[in-house]
Design an enzyme around this catalytic site. Structure first.
Site, PDB file in Angstrom:
ATOM      1  CD  GLU A  88     -49.993 -10.389  50.135  1.00 31.29           C
ATOM      2  OE1 GLU A  88     -48.815 -10.124  49.865  1.00 31.29           O
ATOM      3  OE2 GLU A  88     -51.540 -10.517  50.312  1.00 31.29           O
ATOM      4  CD  GLU A  89     -46.274 -15.114  47.936  1.00 26.58           C
ATOM      5  OE1 GLU A  89     -46.474 -16.147  48.263  1.00 26.58           O
ATOM      6  OE2 GLU A  89     -46.183 -13.844  48.878  1.00 26.58           O
ATOM      7  CB  SER A  90     -49.153 -15.336  50.152  1.00 26.08           C
ATOM      8  OG  SER A  90     -49.663 -14.363  50.563  1.00 26.08           O
ATOM      9  CG  ASP A  92     -58.470 -14.709  58.115  1.00 27.88           C
ATOM     10  OD1 ASP A  92     -58.249 -16.280  57.128  1.00 27.88           O
ATOM     11  OD2 ASP A  92     -58.484 -14.192  57.933  1.00 27.88           O
ATOM     12  CG  ASP A  99     -57.733 -13.457  54.762  1.00 27.51           C
ATOM     13  OD1 ASP A  99     -57.097 -15.034  54.893  1.00 27.51           O
ATOM     14  OD2 ASP A  99     -57.147 -12.592  54.909  1.00 27.51           O
ATOM     15  NE  ARG A 100     -52.865 -16.797  53.171  1.00 27.63           N
ATOM     16  CZ  ARG A 100     -50.888 -16.198  53.719  1.00 27.63           C
ATOM     17  NH1 ARG A 100     -50.810 -17.938  53.464  1.00 27.63           N
ATOM     18  NH2 ARG A 100     -50.963 -16.146  54.267  1.00 27.63           N
ATOM     19  CE  LYS A 111     -54.672 -12.976  52.362  1.00 27.30           C
ATOM     20  NZ  LYS A 111     -54.067 -12.450  53.015  1.00 27.30           N
ATOM     21  CB  SER A 116     -54.736 -15.758  59.050  1.00 29.89           C
ATOM     22  OG  SER A 116     -55.010 -15.929  57.453  1.00 29.89           O
ATOM     23  CG  HIS A 117     -51.373 -18.835  57.344  1.00 31.28           C
ATOM     24  ND1 HIS A 117     -51.817 -17.902  57.268  1.00 31.28           N
ATOM     25  CD2 HIS A 117     -50.412 -19.010  57.475  1.00 31.28           C
ATOM     26  CE1 HIS A 117     -50.674 -16.887  57.649  1.00 31.28           C
ATOM     27  NE2 HIS A 117     -49.492 -18.079  57.458  1.00 31.28           N
ATOM     28  CG  ASP A 172     -56.498 -18.343  55.082  1.00 27.18           C
ATOM     29  OD1 ASP A 172     -58.297 -18.304  54.538  1.00 27.18           O
ATOM     30  OD2 ASP A 172     -56.034 -17.450  55.589  1.00 27.18           O
ATOM     31  CB  THR A 205     -48.203  -8.826  57.488  1.00 29.50           C
ATOM     32  OG1 THR A 205     -46.283  -9.783  57.372  1.00 29.50           O
ATOM     33  CG2 THR A 205     -48.151  -9.338  55.526  1.00 29.50           C
ATOM     34  NE  ARG A 263     -51.907 -12.925  61.577  1.00 30.01           N
ATOM     35  CZ  ARG A 263     -52.535 -13.149  60.405  1.00 30.01           C
ATOM     36  NH1 ARG A 263     -51.481 -14.089  59.796  1.00 30.01           N
ATOM     37  NH2 ARG A 263     -53.463 -13.121  59.653  1.00 30.01           N
TER      38      ARG A 263
HETATM   39  C1  VG1 Z   1     -47.729 -13.883  54.654  1.00 33.45           C
HETATM   40  C2  VG1 Z   1     -48.134 -13.418  53.208  1.00 33.45           C
HETATM   41  C3  VG1 Z   1     -48.535 -11.393  52.567  1.00 33.45           C
HETATM   42  C4  VG1 Z   1     -50.163 -12.147  53.409  1.00 33.45           C
HETATM   43  C5  VG1 Z   1     -49.367 -12.152  54.881  1.00 33.45           C
HETATM   44  C6  VG1 Z   1     -51.362 -11.711  55.376  1.00 33.45           C
HETATM   45  O1  VG1 Z   1     -47.396 -12.823  55.526  1.00 33.45           O
HETATM   46  O2  VG1 Z   1     -46.653 -14.075  53.331  1.00 33.45           O
HETATM   47  O3  VG1 Z   1     -48.589 -12.257  51.389  1.00 33.45           O
HETATM   48  O4  VG1 Z   1     -50.324 -11.322  53.335  1.00 33.45           O
HETATM   49  O5  VG1 Z   1     -49.310 -13.202  55.217  1.00 33.45           O
HETATM   50  O6  VG1 Z   1     -52.178 -12.709  55.499  1.00 33.45           O
HETATM   51  P1  VG1 Z   1     -45.536 -13.039  55.926  1.00 33.45           P
HETATM   52  O7  VG1 Z   1     -45.020 -11.347  56.076  1.00 33.45           O
HETATM   53  O8  VG1 Z   1     -46.045 -14.061  57.100  1.00 33.45           O
HETATM   54  O9  VG1 Z   1     -45.420 -13.195  55.048  1.00 33.45           O
HETATM   55  V1  VG1 Z   1     -53.356 -13.989  56.003  1.00 33.45           V
HETATM   56  O10 VG1 Z   1     -53.986 -14.983  55.173  1.00 33.45           O
HETATM   57  O11 VG1 Z   1     -51.935 -14.188  56.686  1.00 33.45           O
HETATM   58  O12 VG1 Z   1     -54.564 -12.723  56.700  1.00 33.45           O
HETATM   59 CO    CO Z   2     -56.115 -15.520  56.078  1.00 35.86          CO
END
Ligand code: VG1
Ligand code: CO
Length: 566
Positions: A372-374, A286, A288-289, A385, A119-120, A284, A22, A26
């Site tokens: 996004e909901e995340s 990096d 962006d959240r 983001k 990221s997270h 988070d 996504t 990683r």
């Molecule tokens: C998750 C989230 C998605 C977000 C992605 C990257 O992806 O659901 O909404 O864009 O992480 O965010 P997935 O495929 O695990 O559902 V980040 O802050 O990790 O760059």
């Molecule tokens: Co992130």
């Protein structure tokens, strides 16, 4: 005289599984540390870009400071030099938040960027590492590009690398030069801060922060935004030092999970539940959240983007743009934003999960605010983001609603409650079943996909414990056709939609590094005044039961409970 580059060709063999998910590639750190694993991926990016584009180009590089960041940076410098890149801009100490990096790419008109983050996901020696390529608009490379990178990783045989490129001290601002190549260490925050000042009325936010009795807390979760918080919240906006927690970036996020949600940010959540502060925010690894909390009140990310969009006129950037161009959300995000778009009479888009799908809409001036909901919220000020931006949005909206400082504070809770009264409320929840055996994860998805394919579910009725009847109206596997470049992305989530607009969605995560993560999303609209303030889990219980029954998830995976409920 500058140093001549000493360039070597190193033979290599492909590694399996270097397919970006996504948001980039990683994997566990131990994978990345294997021989030429990182080298292969970086060279593959350059192979896709090609020597013409690379010659004399500028690339921005930085990361969230997780373990392996520094080593990876030096490897990237050396490979970039040998592939004809003219200049690298790197954040001080190797740090750049994902949104700041996007801002620098745009401000400096760079060819692109390499972001080092998972990221997270947890970091440290035994945690995850990640790498992602962003293109010249500052946003994540589109799927067509990442597919090409993956193809290159499958046939790579040689890496071009300079033998004498190393930047001794990444903590010192300034330029190190070789013939035809330079690395400039830049302030990680400055250019981002410049941009933020064009978006917000900082004076107004400063006044809110200074308001008697008003307390704001920010938790950087030991990720990269600590650096941004200290400069922006503390130095520029006057937030007290002790209101910024976990603001020193750490290689392993101090052993934590740098994911700003109710489960992984317990310190802040506990204080907010105790009613200690008016506003509590976190971001988070990096940056962006974002998570936004009011006093004893959690703002669901799907509501957050809807409220920001509904209050666009509080934010100078959108006023200057003459209002909203359009709104968009990822498919599993709740439909709260749709209602704002309808009422504002602006175009609305539903895209697959992942920020890369918003870029084309922004580049063609069709999109202002999206989410996004995340816990991802952003706008067309950059192409990622943006956690700090989202927090500043909320502070600006609060400041806007509290111009009269003699009156009692209009709280985050009351702003959201009023929003629900006006638009109705989308009860929303996401269940994550993490690190499920990959085979079992696939089995759950296959079972539900097969059922959906037969369409036999359409018309089926369920009655909830509250006596409310749910009838399935449609089922499908979400597919998106980009309205700008017409590219098609299939299999983006299995959807069950009900007559009343409620939805259940099943998806496999594309950001995990081990096993499968199954995500279940629930969305139910409620307009009745008497039901606007129910408990979310209770209100969604019928939908949740339907999802578990239809998917057989508990039986197949042996999991009775999700790891994370949002
Ligand atoms: C998750 C989230 C998605 C977000 C992605 C990257 O992806 O659901 O909404 O864009 O992480 O965010 P997935 O495929 O695990 O559902 V980040 O802050 O990790 O760059
Ligand atoms: Co992130």
């Amino acid at each position: 005289m500058t140093n001549q580059l000493v360039i070597k060709q190193i033979e290599t063999k492909p590694f399996e599984g270097q397919k970006p998910g996504t948001s980039g590639l990683r994997k566990r750190v131990v994978e990345f540390e294997k021989g030429l694993y990182l080298h292969n991926f970086v060279q593959s990016i350059f192979n896709v870009l090609g020597s013409d584009k690379l010659k004399g180009s500028t690339l921005v590089v930085g990361g969230d400071g997780r373990y392996f960041n520094s080593q990876a940076l030096q490897i990237i410098f050396a490979i970039a030099a040998a592939n004809g890149v003219g200049k690298i801009l790197v954040g001080q100490d190797g740090l750049l938040s994902t949104p700041a990096l996007s801002a620098v790419v745009r401000a400096r008109k760079a060819l692109g960027a390499i972001i080092l983050t998972a990221s997270h996901n947890p970091g440290g020696k035994h945690g995850d590492f990640g790498i992602k390529y962003n293109v010249s608009n500052g946003g994540p490379a589109p799927e067509a590009f990442t597919n090409k990178i993956f193809d290159e990783t499958k046939k790579i045989s040689v890496i071009h690398m300079a033998d004498n490129v190393r930047v001794a001290d990444l903590s010192k601002l300034g330029t190190t030069e070789w013939t035809g190549f330079q690395v400039e260490v830049i302030d990680s925050v400055e250019e981002y801060w410049q941009l933020m000042q064009t978006v917000f009325d900082m004076k107004q936010i400063k006044e809110l922060v200074a308001r008697k009795g008003f307390v704001f807390n920010f938790d950087a979760m030991s990720g990269v935004t600590g650096v941004y918080a200290q400069r922006i919240f503390e130095k520029e906006l006057g937030v007290a030092k002790d209101c910024l927690i976990n603001c020193v970036p750490s290689e392993d996020f101090n052993g934590g999970h740098p994911d700003p949600n109710l489960t992984y940010a317990p310190e802040l959540v506990k204080k907010m539940n105790a009613g200690l502060f008016d506003v509590g925010c976190a971001s988070d690894g990096d940056g962006d959240r974002n998570m936004v909390l009011g006093k004893r009140f959690f703002v669901n990310p799907s509501d957050s983007v809807a409220v920001i969009a509904a209050n666009w006129d509080a934010i100078p950037y959108f006023r200057a743009a003459g209002g909203l161009k359009g709104l968009a959300r990822s498919m599993p995000t709740s439909a709260a934003l749709d209602l704002v778009a309808t009422r504002a009479m602006v175009p609305f888009f539903e895209v697959p999960t992942g920020w890369k799908f918003f870029g084309n809409l922004m580049d063609t001036d069709q999109l202002s605010i999206c989410g996004e909901e995340s816990f991802g919220t952003g706008s067309d000020h950059i192409r990622e983001k943006d956690g700090i931006w989202a927090i500043l949005c909320w502070l600006q909206i609060l400041a806007h609603h509290n111009k009269d400082t003699t009156k009692e504070l209009v709280s985050i809770e009351s702003i959201v409650h009023n929003h629900w009264r006006k638009y109705g409320r989308n009860y929303y929840s996401r269940y994550d079943y993490e690190e499920v055996d990959t085979k079992l994860g696939d089995e759950v998805m296959k079972q539900i996909a097969d059922t959906i394919a037969t369409k036999s579910l359409v018309g089926r009725k369920f009655t909830g414990s509250d006596g409310v009847e749910y009838e399935i109206a449609s089922v499908d596997d979400f597919e998106y056709k980009d309205p700008v470049d017409h590219s098609v992305s299939s299999h983006q989530g299995l959807r069950i939609r009900f007559k009343d607009g409620s939805r259940i969605i099943f998806r496999l995560s594309g950001t995990g590094s081990t096993g499968a993560t199954i995500r279940l999303y629930f969305d139910k609209y409620e307009q009745r005044e008497s039901h606007l303030f129910d408990d979310t889990q209770k209100h969604l219980s019928t939908l949740i039961n339907i999802a578990l029954e239809l998917s057989n998830l508990q039986k197949i995976t042996g999991r009775n409970e999700p790891n994370v409920i949002t």
